[in-house]
Design a protein around this motif. Structure first.
Motif, short mmCIF file in Angstrom:
data_model
loop_
_atom_site.label_atom_id
_atom_site.label_comp_id
_atom_site.label_asym_id
_atom_site.label_seq_id
_atom_site.Cartn_x
_atom_site.Cartn_y
_atom_site.Cartn_z
N TYR A 32 8.80 -5.28 -9.58
CA TYR A 32 7.63 -4.81 -9.23
C TYR A 32 6.79 -5.59 -10.30
N GLU A 33 6.99 -6.70 -11.20
CA GLU A 33 6.34 -7.55 -11.86
C GLU A 33 5.49 -8.49 -10.72
N ASP A 34 5.89 -8.66 -9.89
CA ASP A 34 5.38 -9.44 -8.83
C ASP A 34 4.41 -8.44 -8.09
N GLU A 35 3.11 -8.63 -8.15
CA GLU A 35 1.91 -8.04 -7.64
C GLU A 35 2.25 -7.72 -6.23
N VAL A 36 2.30 -8.86 -5.42
CA VAL A 36 2.48 -8.74 -4.18
C VAL A 36 3.48 -7.99 -3.49
N TYR A 37 4.76 -8.16 -3.98
CA TYR A 37 5.85 -7.21 -3.88
C TYR A 37 5.54 -5.81 -4.06
N THR A 38 4.79 -5.56 -5.10
CA THR A 38 4.50 -4.14 -5.50
C THR A 38 3.44 -3.53 -4.32
N LEU A 39 2.39 -4.59 -3.95
CA LEU A 39 1.51 -4.13 -2.74
C LEU A 39 2.22 -3.88 -1.73
N TYR A 40 3.32 -4.63 -1.26
CA TYR A 40 3.95 -4.18 0.08
C TYR A 40 4.49 -2.99 0.12
N ASN A 41 5.05 -2.56 -1.12
CA ASN A 41 5.71 -1.04 -1.28
C ASN A 41 4.79 -0.03 -1.43
N ILE A 42 3.49 -0.13 -1.97
CA ILE A 42 2.72 0.94 -2.26
C ILE A 42 1.17 0.84 -1.84
N GLY A 43 1.06 -0.42 -1.24
CA GLY A 43 -0.36 -0.52 -0.77
C GLY A 43 -0.99 0.24 0.12
N ARG A 44 -0.12 0.70 1.27
CA ARG A 44 -1.10 1.66 2.12
C ARG A 44 -0.93 3.00 1.41
N SER A 59 -14.43 6.90 -12.38
CA SER A 59 -14.92 5.46 -11.79
C SER A 59 -14.06 4.47 -12.18
N VAL A 60 -13.38 4.73 -13.42
CA VAL A 60 -12.42 3.54 -13.86
C VAL A 60 -11.06 3.65 -13.21
N PHE A 61 -10.73 5.07 -13.00
CA PHE A 61 -9.32 5.11 -12.29
C PHE A 61 -9.81 4.88 -10.82
N GLU A 62 -10.78 4.94 -9.98
CA GLU A 62 -11.09 4.63 -8.60
C GLU A 62 -11.06 3.04 -8.51
N GLN A 63 -11.77 2.37 -9.55
CA GLN A 63 -11.82 0.86 -9.33
C GLN A 63 -10.20 0.46 -9.80
N ASN A 64 -9.63 0.98 -10.53
CA ASN A 64 -8.16 0.17 -10.64
C ASN A 64 -7.24 0.64 -9.58
N LEU A 65 -7.28 1.94 -8.84
CA LEU A 65 -6.63 2.46 -7.74
C LEU A 65 -6.95 1.53 -6.45
N ALA A 66 -8.15 1.14 -6.44
CA ALA A 66 -8.61 0.38 -5.35
C ALA A 66 -8.18 -1.00 -5.26
N THR A 67 -7.85 -1.67 -6.65
CA THR A 67 -7.05 -3.06 -6.52
C THR A 67 -5.69 -2.98 -6.08
N TRP A 68 -5.26 -1.90 -5.98
CA TRP A 68 -3.79 -1.67 -5.36
C TRP A 68 -3.46 -1.14 -3.85
N SER A 69 -5.02 -1.05 -3.24
CA SER A 69 -4.98 -0.50 -1.90
C SER A 69 -5.28 -1.54 -0.99
N GLU A 102 -4.46 5.60 1.01
CA GLU A 102 -4.45 6.77 1.68
C GLU A 102 -4.77 7.50 0.36
N LEU A 103 -4.34 7.53 -0.90
CA LEU A 103 -4.64 8.21 -2.05
C LEU A 103 -6.04 8.18 -2.37
N LEU A 104 -6.49 6.96 -2.29
CA LEU A 104 -8.02 6.72 -2.90
C LEU A 104 -8.83 7.47 -2.00
N GLN A 105 -8.51 7.53 -0.73
CA GLN A 105 -9.43 8.12 0.40
C GLN A 105 -9.38 9.56 0.08
#
Length: 815
Positions: free
Chosen positions: A303-315, A415-425, A319-322
């Protein structure tokens, strides 16, 4: 090669009865009989979350919980591994685990109260037909039910504190939203959790939602693109640690040939360790933990690979952000899209990438029942929202959070958490495009030209995926840069506001104190008097300024003593709190001026008026006709009974101004009572030999005490800062939960105590975050320790006698 064959006695025996396991060689040698393993209870619980031992920290200050998100790993289960040859084999192994499953009555009761609502295309769980393997055990049901009960004490009205009670006592599907992955063990985990949350059968029913594979967000889509990237991450993984490799080799397993061997051996050994079954020869619970740590390290690398992490928890992040955005934007959370409690029952392979994405993964494998709580709270004073993450009941501060949250250092501004969570959404459309590559190479029919066309199409689709990944990485970098710039701008704005307020306050005070004398000096230099004479007159005015101010103050106090003494203490405590914050390393960007104001308000309301009447009481009843030893009795009374009382009053006033729970404030008062006395006795007995003597007029005594308070805080700050320069690696900062109020000098003394504990290794040097008062573990001291630190109360008596004789000789004060 070693084989473990599980042998049971009569099926009529209790499930808790002893097991007989035989260690046999592949040559067919006679087995060695054995009973339970010698795994201790402590080792056993290291593989499963213990809700009874966990302490979910309360919400303090002015925080009010609005929404709680729970990401829950299933409870204890039977192993997924049906047969590992040399490690586990034989039909008896199946019977071993079948006896550990929940009873049919328990399952029927949970199904009746909390039905599973499956998608029409997912009527069968993925692990259906695997019984008893992969299934939740009776022990797992009990563990998860305990977690539900623990959160009932935290969230349900009538059981939970007012600041976190968001759920009604009757189960309401509009308030509680439950989603489970499509496995029997997670279905039953959701039901067991709800059974603990709502134990009364009359409290209603809540369905457990199970989605189709296309709609699933808790697990990655098993497309070729994902599998290809997973295989690539495994090929580039760091080598196994030597002990783990030796363990695998001992069982004839080759990790390079089959990377799942590490997962499978960890799975079966963990299950045996949890249930205290006999482990293979040479394998202990420590060995199992070492294997578990190694697999956690391997997964952390993936999970040091960001794209691989995105594959796993991006969706899921999308959903969590919404879900959380709906709660923030709603005045009263509730409904399918805005639940007050959202429970996602899933697996360890969901929790790890989620923690990695938020930067709080510590490299340990999630236990059975491990849980991630995301608490969304609102500051009732400012209506701002903040987020806190609790992992297995302990706070995990976000690395991107700013240290200025009024609810505590573990809280992050929404606002800070939302911005960081959005980068993984990742929205479903983009995700489906990334996972759209199908394994067309398996199509063996067709001409060579058709196969070539398939390869060309695969290359093009892989290029699309790479483009999406590249654009996503760019968006992540842009978002992080924007977050950094926004944070920098916020701190800059805070610095400007603080500088403006401080400058205005300093100018106002200087003008009020000096404008009359400055105007006189200007008129002196404007007169025809020679320049030298004017300079002498001006110098004389400035030299007499302190005494003039004191005489002016002394003339004002009799007209309204309570008010003027309240103002004196208010100013002194404001300045003292400002100095203590400067000592803590705060600058214009992090200075908490509202805290200074609260401290000054507490001094104005509590210290000044109360001390006015206390000093009057002592002068009336403890003066003993002006005897020299009367001052000693005043000091002792002030430094014991009155000091404890004043510390409690000050703390409760600060707690009230910060909207803290009175019970929490009282606990903090009890914690700091002894440090308050010990810190006070190092300085105040000697000062009060003057304060309560007859050489200081009664109307000036409080002014003298408050001035010495500022001097004492300054001395402590200077000494502490010098110690920090000598040993900067031990510079720990004291932060209280919310806005706990102590005397500024006591605050610095507690910080120094924390540093002493750190230097003595009583607190680890890698202690995460800031040191809380609870870390100091202050208790009622033994009598011997009291006498050791109370020597100033004895040493002051000769000074009292000498000062009394000097007063008599000079004719100062009353006889």
């Amino acid at each position: 090669m070693v084989a473990i064959v599980a042998k049971f006695g009569s099926p009529k025996k209790s499930r808790e009865g002893p097991l007989a396991l035989a260690m046999v060689t592949t040559s067919g040698a006679k087995a060695k009989t054995a009973g339970k393993s010698d795994t201790s209870a402590q080792e056993k619980t290291s593989f499963a979350f213990n809700a009874d031992a966990a302490s979910f920290p309360p919400i303090t200050g002015a925080g009010q919980l609005r929404q709680c998100i729970v990401l829950l790993r299933h409870g204890d289960r039977a192993p997924m591994t049906r047969d590992m040859g040399a490690l586990v084999s034989g039909e008896d192994n199946e019977e071993l685990w079948r006896e550990r499953l929940p009873s049919p009555q328990t399952l029927a009761h949970m199904d009746s109260r909390f039905p599973i609502k499956q998608h029409k295309s997912q009527l069968v769980a993925w692990d259906e037909g695997e019984q008893p393997f992969c299934q939740l055990t009776a022990q797992g049901v009990a563990e998860i039910t305990a977690i539900g009960s623990a959160l009932r004490q935290r969230l349900v009205k009538g059981c939970a504190p007012a600041q976190s009670s968001i759920l009604n006592a009757v189960a309401d599907p509009q308030e509680v939203h439950v989603v489970s992955t499509n496995t029997t063990r997670t279905h039953q985990t959701s039901q067991a959790f709800l059974q603990g949350l709502y134990p009364d059968a009359a409290s209603g029913s809540i369905p457990v939602q199970v989605r189709s594979q296309d709609e699933e967000t808790l697990l990655p889509s098993p497309g070729d693109a994902y599998l290809s990237m997973k295989a690539d991450r495994i090929r580039n993984a760091p080598p196994l640690s030597p002990p783990v490799r030796q363990c695998l080799n001992a069982f004839g397993l080759d990790y390079e040939a089959d990377y799942t061997s590490l997962c499978r051996i960890r799975d079966i050994l963990t299950c045996h360790a949890v249930h205290e079954l006999r482990l293979p020869e040479g394998v202990t619970a420590s060995t199992v933990e070492e294997i578990t740590k190694e697999e956690a390290r391997q997964h952390g690398h993936r999970y040091e690979d960001e794209v691989y992490t995105l594959y796993n928890i991006g969706r899921f992040c999308n959903e969590l952000l919404q879900t959380m955005q709906s709660a923030v934007n709603s005045s009263s959370p509730g409904g399918a899209k805005c639940p007050k409690l959202a429970l996602y029952t899933t697996h360890d392979t969901t929790i790890i990438p989620f923690l990695c994405a938020l930067g709080v993964f510590d490299g340990t494998w999630p236990k059975y029942g491990s849980n991630v709580l995301l608490e969304l709270a609102q500051d009732v004073r400012t209506n701002e929202h903040f987020v806190r993450l609790l992992y297995d009941g302990a706070p995990r501060p976000f690395p991107f959070a700013t240290p200025t949250s009024p609810l505590g250092h573990e809280w992050c501004a929404w606002s800070v958490f939302e911005q960081n969570l959005a980068t993984w959404s990742l929205d479903p459309v983009a995700y489906n495009k990334m996972c759209s590559v199908q394994n067309r190479s398996l199509q063996t029919n067709g001409s060579m030209s058709e196969k070539a066309d398939v390869q060309v199409m695969e290359i093009r689709e892989m290029s699309d995926i790479e483009d999406i990944a590249y654009e996503w990485k760019r968006s992540v970098r842009r978002a992080r840069v924007q977050a950094w710039r926004a944070k920098k701008q916020v701190l800059k704005n805070i610095a400007v506001v603080n500088a403006t307020i401080l400058a205005f306050t300093a100018f106002s005070i200087a003008y009020e104190l000096l404008h009359v004398d400055v105007e006189r000096i200007i008129r002196i230099f404007e007169s025809p008097v020679p320049t030298l004479t004017s300079a002498i007159l001006a110098f004389d005015l400035l030299a007499r300024l302190p005494s003039d101010l004191i005489h002016h103050y002394e003339s004002l106090v009799p007209s309204n003593p309570v008010f003027y003494k309240a103002c004196t203490s208010g100013v002194a405590y404001t300045i003292g709190d400002f100095i203590s914050q400067v000592y803590q390393g705060r600058n214009l960007k992090t200075l908490d001026l509202p805290r200074c104001i609260r401290s000054g308000t507490a001094g104005f309301i509590g210290h000044g008026p109360l001390c006015h009447y206390w000093i009057g009481f002592m002068e009336t009843y403890l003066d003993f006709g002006g005897a020299w030893w009367g001052t000693g009795f005043k000091v002792i009374a002030d430094q014991t009974v009155w000091s404890l009382y004043l510390n409690a009053v000050y703390s409760f006033l600060i707690g009230a101004l910060a909207f803290r729970n009175p019970a929490d404030v009282w606990q903090d008062v009890k914690t700091t009572s002894w440090p308050a006395l010990r810190s006070s006795w190092r300085f105040w007995p000697f000062v009060h030999t003057i304060s309560f003597s007859h050489s200081v007029p009664i109307d000036l005594k409080l002014l003298w005490v408050d001035t010495m308070e500022i001097v004492w805080v300054t001395i402590l700050s200077r000494v502490a800062n010098q110690d920090d320069k000598k040993e900067p690696e031990n510079a720990y900062e004291l932060e209280r939960d919310g806005d706990f109020g102590v005397d500024p000098s006591l605050e610095i003394a507690l910080s120094a105590q924390a540093e002493e504990l750190a230097r003595a290794d009583a607190i680890p040097r890698d202690h995460p975050g800031l040191i809380n008062l609870a870390d100091l573990k202050v208790q009622v001291p033994p009598i011997s320790q009291v006498f050791q630190v109370a020597w100033p109360l004895l040493a002051m008596w000769p000074l009292l006698y000498i000062s009394y004789q000097i007063e008599q000789f000079l004719g100062v004060g009353a006889a």
